[in-house]
Design a protein around this motif. Structure first.
Motif, PDB file in Angstrom:
ATOM      1  N   TYR A 103       0.841  -1.181   0.000  1.00 29.99           N
ATOM      2  CA  TYR A 103       0.000   0.000   0.000  1.00 29.99           C
ATOM      3  C   TYR A 103       0.885   1.243   0.000  1.00 29.99           C
ATOM      4  O   TYR A 103       1.975   1.228   0.571  1.00 29.99           O
ATOM      5  CB  TYR A 103      -0.876   0.042   1.253  1.00 29.99           C
ATOM      6  CG  TYR A 103      -1.926  -1.031   1.324  1.00 29.99           C
ATOM      7  CD1 TYR A 103      -3.250  -0.736   1.030  1.00 29.99           C
ATOM      8  CD2 TYR A 103      -1.603  -2.325   1.682  1.00 29.99           C
ATOM      9  CE1 TYR A 103      -4.227  -1.723   1.100  1.00 29.99           C
ATOM     10  CE2 TYR A 103      -2.572  -3.314   1.751  1.00 29.99           C
ATOM     11  CZ  TYR A 103      -3.881  -3.005   1.460  1.00 29.99           C
ATOM     12  OH  TYR A 103      -4.847  -3.973   1.522  1.00 29.99           O
ATOM     13  N   ASP A 104       0.399   2.332  -0.595  1.00 29.37           N
ATOM     14  CA  ASP A 104       1.076   3.630  -0.529  1.00 29.37           C
ATOM     15  C   ASP A 104       0.461   4.382   0.644  1.00 29.37           C
ATOM     16  O   ASP A 104      -0.688   4.796   0.591  1.00 29.37           O
ATOM     17  CB  ASP A 104       0.868   4.403  -1.827  1.00 29.37           C
ATOM     18  CG  ASP A 104       1.604   5.732  -1.849  1.00 29.37           C
ATOM     19  OD1 ASP A 104       2.085   6.175  -0.789  1.00 29.37           O
ATOM     20  OD2 ASP A 104       1.680   6.332  -2.929  1.00 29.37           O
ATOM     21  N   ASP A 164       3.984   8.342   3.142  1.00 25.82           N
ATOM     22  CA  ASP A 164       5.414   8.596   3.326  1.00 25.82           C
ATOM     23  C   ASP A 164       6.253   7.405   2.864  1.00 25.82           C
ATOM     24  O   ASP A 164       7.463   7.388   3.033  1.00 25.82           O
ATOM     25  CB  ASP A 164       5.750   8.957   4.766  1.00 25.82           C
ATOM     26  CG  ASP A 164       5.358   7.884   5.766  1.00 25.82           C
ATOM     27  OD1 ASP A 164       4.614   6.951   5.398  1.00 25.82           O
ATOM     28  OD2 ASP A 164       5.789   7.977   6.930  1.00 25.82           O
ATOM     29  N   GLY A 165       5.604   6.420   2.274  1.00 28.95           N
ATOM     30  CA  GLY A 165       6.306   5.246   1.779  1.00 28.95           C
ATOM     31  C   GLY A 165       5.333   4.116   1.484  1.00 28.95           C
ATOM     32  O   GLY A 165       4.133   4.326   1.354  1.00 28.95           O
ATOM     33  N   PHE A 166       5.873   2.916   1.376  1.00 29.75           N
ATOM     34  CA  PHE A 166       5.077   1.732   1.081  1.00 29.75           C
ATOM     35  C   PHE A 166       4.936   0.872   2.321  1.00 29.75           C
ATOM     36  O   PHE A 166       5.872   0.730   3.104  1.00 29.75           O
ATOM     37  CB  PHE A 166       5.740   0.911  -0.028  1.00 29.75           C
ATOM     38  CG  PHE A 166       5.942   1.675  -1.308  1.00 29.75           C
ATOM     39  CD1 PHE A 166       4.861   2.220  -1.982  1.00 29.75           C
ATOM     40  CD2 PHE A 166       7.210   1.846  -1.836  1.00 29.75           C
ATOM     41  CE1 PHE A 166       5.043   2.922  -3.170  1.00 29.75           C
ATOM     42  CE2 PHE A 166       7.398   2.540  -3.019  1.00 29.75           C
ATOM     43  CZ  PHE A 166       6.314   3.081  -3.678  1.00 29.75           C
ATOM     44  N   TYR A 167       3.749   0.269   2.464  1.00 28.89           N
ATOM     45  CA  TYR A 167       3.470  -0.592   3.614  1.00 28.89           C
ATOM     46  C   TYR A 167       3.206  -2.008   3.129  1.00 28.89           C
ATOM     47  O   TYR A 167       2.395  -2.225   2.234  1.00 28.89           O
ATOM     48  CB  TYR A 167       2.254  -0.066   4.376  1.00 28.89           C
ATOM     49  CG  TYR A 167       1.819  -0.977   5.492  1.00 28.89           C
ATOM     50  CD1 TYR A 167       2.623  -1.175   6.603  1.00 28.89           C
ATOM     51  CD2 TYR A 167       0.606  -1.658   5.441  1.00 28.89           C
ATOM     52  CE1 TYR A 167       2.235  -2.014   7.632  1.00 28.89           C
ATOM     53  CE2 TYR A 167       0.209  -2.495   6.465  1.00 28.89           C
ATOM     54  CZ  TYR A 167       1.027  -2.665   7.561  1.00 28.89           C
ATOM     55  OH  TYR A 167       0.652  -3.499   8.572  1.00 28.89           O
ATOM     56  N   ASN A 168       3.909  -2.969   3.732  1.00 27.65           N
ATOM     57  CA  ASN A 168       3.694  -4.380   3.427  1.00 27.65           C
ATOM     58  C   ASN A 168       2.885  -4.979   4.576  1.00 27.65           C
ATOM     59  O   ASN A 168       3.389  -5.100   5.691  1.00 27.65           O
ATOM     60  CB  ASN A 168       5.032  -5.096   3.292  1.00 27.65           C
ATOM     61  CG  ASN A 168       4.866  -6.547   2.873  1.00 27.65           C
ATOM     62  OD1 ASN A 168       3.852  -7.175   3.159  1.00 27.65           O
ATOM     63  ND2 ASN A 168       5.871  -7.071   2.200  1.00 27.65           N
ATOM     64  N   PRO A 169       1.614  -5.359   4.337  1.00 24.46           N
ATOM     65  CA  PRO A 169       0.783  -5.870   5.427  1.00 24.46           C
ATOM     66  C   PRO A 169       1.244  -7.221   5.969  1.00 24.46           C
ATOM     67  O   PRO A 169       0.911  -7.574   7.095  1.00 24.46           O
ATOM     68  CB  PRO A 169      -0.606  -5.975   4.802  1.00 24.46           C
ATOM     69  CG  PRO A 169      -0.381  -6.020   3.339  1.00 24.46           C
ATOM     70  CD  PRO A 169       0.892  -5.284   3.065  1.00 24.46           C
ATOM     71  N   LYS A 170       2.017  -7.970   5.188  1.00 27.80           N
ATOM     72  CA  LYS A 170       2.503  -9.268   5.682  1.00 27.80           C
ATOM     73  C   LYS A 170       3.590  -9.087   6.734  1.00 27.80           C
ATOM     74  O   LYS A 170       3.629  -9.804   7.721  1.00 27.80           O
ATOM     75  CB  LYS A 170       3.017 -10.117   4.522  1.00 27.80           C
ATOM     76  CG  LYS A 170       1.919 -10.582   3.587  1.00 27.80           C
ATOM     77  CD  LYS A 170       2.478 -11.394   2.436  1.00 27.80           C
ATOM     78  CE  LYS A 170       1.342 -11.793   1.499  1.00 27.80           C
ATOM     79  NZ  LYS A 170       1.846 -12.389   0.275  1.00 27.80           N
ATOM     80  N   TRP A 224      -5.762   1.343   9.653  1.00 24.61           N
ATOM     81  CA  TRP A 224      -6.001   2.576   8.917  1.00 24.61           C
ATOM     82  C   TRP A 224      -5.486   2.458   7.481  1.00 24.61           C
ATOM     83  O   TRP A 224      -6.162   2.849   6.536  1.00 24.61           O
ATOM     84  CB  TRP A 224      -5.330   3.758   9.619  1.00 24.61           C
ATOM     85  CG  TRP A 224      -5.549   5.038   8.901  1.00 24.61           C
ATOM     86  CD1 TRP A 224      -6.627   5.868   8.985  1.00 24.61           C
ATOM     87  CD2 TRP A 224      -4.662   5.638   7.928  1.00 24.61           C
ATOM     88  NE1 TRP A 224      -6.465   6.939   8.144  1.00 24.61           N
ATOM     89  CE2 TRP A 224      -5.276   6.819   7.484  1.00 24.61           C
ATOM     90  CE3 TRP A 224      -3.426   5.277   7.421  1.00 24.61           C
ATOM     91  CZ2 TRP A 224      -4.684   7.658   6.547  1.00 24.61           C
ATOM     92  CZ3 TRP A 224      -2.836   6.113   6.473  1.00 24.61           C
ATOM     93  CH2 TRP A 224      -3.458   7.284   6.050  1.00 24.61           C
ATOM     94  N   ILE A 225      -4.295   1.900   7.308  1.00 24.35           N
ATOM     95  CA  ILE A 225      -3.718   1.757   5.971  1.00 24.35           C
ATOM     96  C   ILE A 225      -4.579   0.836   5.117  1.00 24.35           C
ATOM     97  O   ILE A 225      -4.899   1.152   3.968  1.00 24.35           O
ATOM     98  CB  ILE A 225      -2.259   1.255   6.043  1.00 24.35           C
ATOM     99  CG1 ILE A 225      -1.351   2.341   6.629  1.00 24.35           C
ATOM    100  CG2 ILE A 225      -1.762   0.827   4.663  1.00 24.35           C
ATOM    101  CD1 ILE A 225       0.057   1.878   6.937  1.00 24.35           C
ATOM    102  N   CYS A 278      -5.685   3.541   2.329  1.00 22.40           N
ATOM    103  CA  CYS A 278      -4.626   3.843   1.353  1.00 22.40           C
ATOM    104  C   CYS A 278      -4.758   3.073   0.048  1.00 22.40           C
ATOM    105  O   CYS A 278      -5.392   2.025  -0.017  1.00 22.40           O
ATOM    106  CB  CYS A 278      -3.268   3.564   1.988  1.00 22.40           C
ATOM    107  SG  CYS A 278      -2.951   4.619   3.410  1.00 22.40           S
ATOM    108  N   ARG A 279      -4.094   3.648  -0.984  1.00 19.71           N
ATOM    109  CA  ARG A 279      -4.065   2.994  -2.302  1.00 19.71           C
ATOM    110  C   ARG A 279      -3.253   1.723  -2.227  1.00 19.71           C
ATOM    111  O   ARG A 279      -2.190   1.686  -1.639  1.00 19.71           O
ATOM    112  CB  ARG A 279      -3.392   3.908  -3.338  1.00 19.71           C
ATOM    113  CG  ARG A 279      -4.277   4.935  -3.916  1.00 19.71           C
ATOM    114  CD  ARG A 279      -3.653   5.697  -5.087  1.00 19.71           C
ATOM    115  NE  ARG A 279      -2.212   5.819  -5.084  1.00 19.71           N
ATOM    116  CZ  ARG A 279      -1.420   5.342  -6.043  1.00 19.71           C
ATOM    117  NH1 ARG A 279      -1.896   4.706  -7.072  1.00 19.71           N
ATOM    118  NH2 ARG A 279      -0.115   5.515  -5.982  1.00 19.71           N
ATOM    119  N   LYS A 280      -3.773   0.677  -2.885  1.00 14.20           N
ATOM    120  CA  LYS A 280      -3.109  -0.629  -2.889  1.00 14.20           C
ATOM    121  C   LYS A 280      -2.629  -0.947  -4.296  1.00 14.20           C
ATOM    122  O   LYS A 280      -3.226  -0.520  -5.279  1.00 14.20           O
ATOM    123  CB  LYS A 280      -4.099  -1.704  -2.435  1.00 14.20           C
ATOM    124  CG  LYS A 280      -3.479  -3.084  -2.326  1.00 14.20           C
ATOM    125  CD  LYS A 280      -4.482  -4.116  -1.855  1.00 14.20           C
ATOM    126  CE  LYS A 280      -3.765  -5.403  -1.572  1.00 14.20           C
ATOM    127  NZ  LYS A 280      -4.201  -6.516  -2.327  1.00 14.20           N
TER     128      LYS A 280
END
Length: 172
Positions: A121-122, A125-131, A153-154, A158-160
């Motif tokens: 996800y964007d 402030d960066g990319f988030y890896n849910p795993k 929240w992400i 947020c955009r995926k």
């Protein structure tokens, strides 16, 4: 002087940061300004890794007055904040430069949004890896581990990255 991944260049008195200095945190955030007794004190600016910053007058480590500026130059004003409110949902670049032609969407304030890695996800402030529950900046440097509230929240907001591609693939 280096402390647990942080860097400091500047004056030292009684083993503490003092005078004008440059302090870099492991997250990439930098402080440039006056310090007293190891704390931000006087004029100084926090510069964020993705651009933008917070210029403030500091007193014993806390800002007493200041102004936040986003990476695109937009200044936050608590009193006269009209950007992206309930009535006007345009991005700042749309306010400054106008809308794109019909059929060309603008998904983020950046003219060309960042390409999100698969399964991520964007989060602004960066990319988030849910795993892994890790947030990295846009250059893939570690920023932080997300707690449960930020994770939820992400996922909700947020955009995926696309799970499947929608482009035309010609037959071989």
């Amino acid at each position: 002087m280096e402390l647990a991944g942080e860097r400091y260049l500047g004056g030292i008195m009684r083993g503490r940061m003092e005078g004008f200095g440059y302090y870099a945190l492991p997250t990439g955030t930098e402080y440039r300004g006056s310090l007293w007794d190891g704390m931000f004190h006087g004029q100084g600016e926090l510069l964020l890794p993705g651009g933008g910053g917070y210029r403030a007058l500091w007193g014993r480590g806390a800002p007493t007055q200041g102004k936040f500026t986003f990476a695109d130059g937009l200044e936050y004003d608590e009193e006269k904040w009209h950007y992206c409110d309930g009535y006007d949902r345009r991005f700042y670049t749309e306010i400054c430069s106008g809308f794109k032609p019909p059929g060309i969407p603008q998904l983020t304030n950046l003219d060309r949004p960042k390409i999100i890695p698969e399964g991520c996800y964007d989060c602004g402030d960066g990319f988030y890896n849910p795993k892994t529950r890790v947030v990295v900046d846009y250059k893939h440097k570690f920023l932080r581990n997300a707690d449960n509230d930020e994770h939820e929240w992400i996922l909700r907001t947020c955009r995926k990255a696309w799970d499947i591609t929608t482009e035309h693939k010609p037959k071989p």
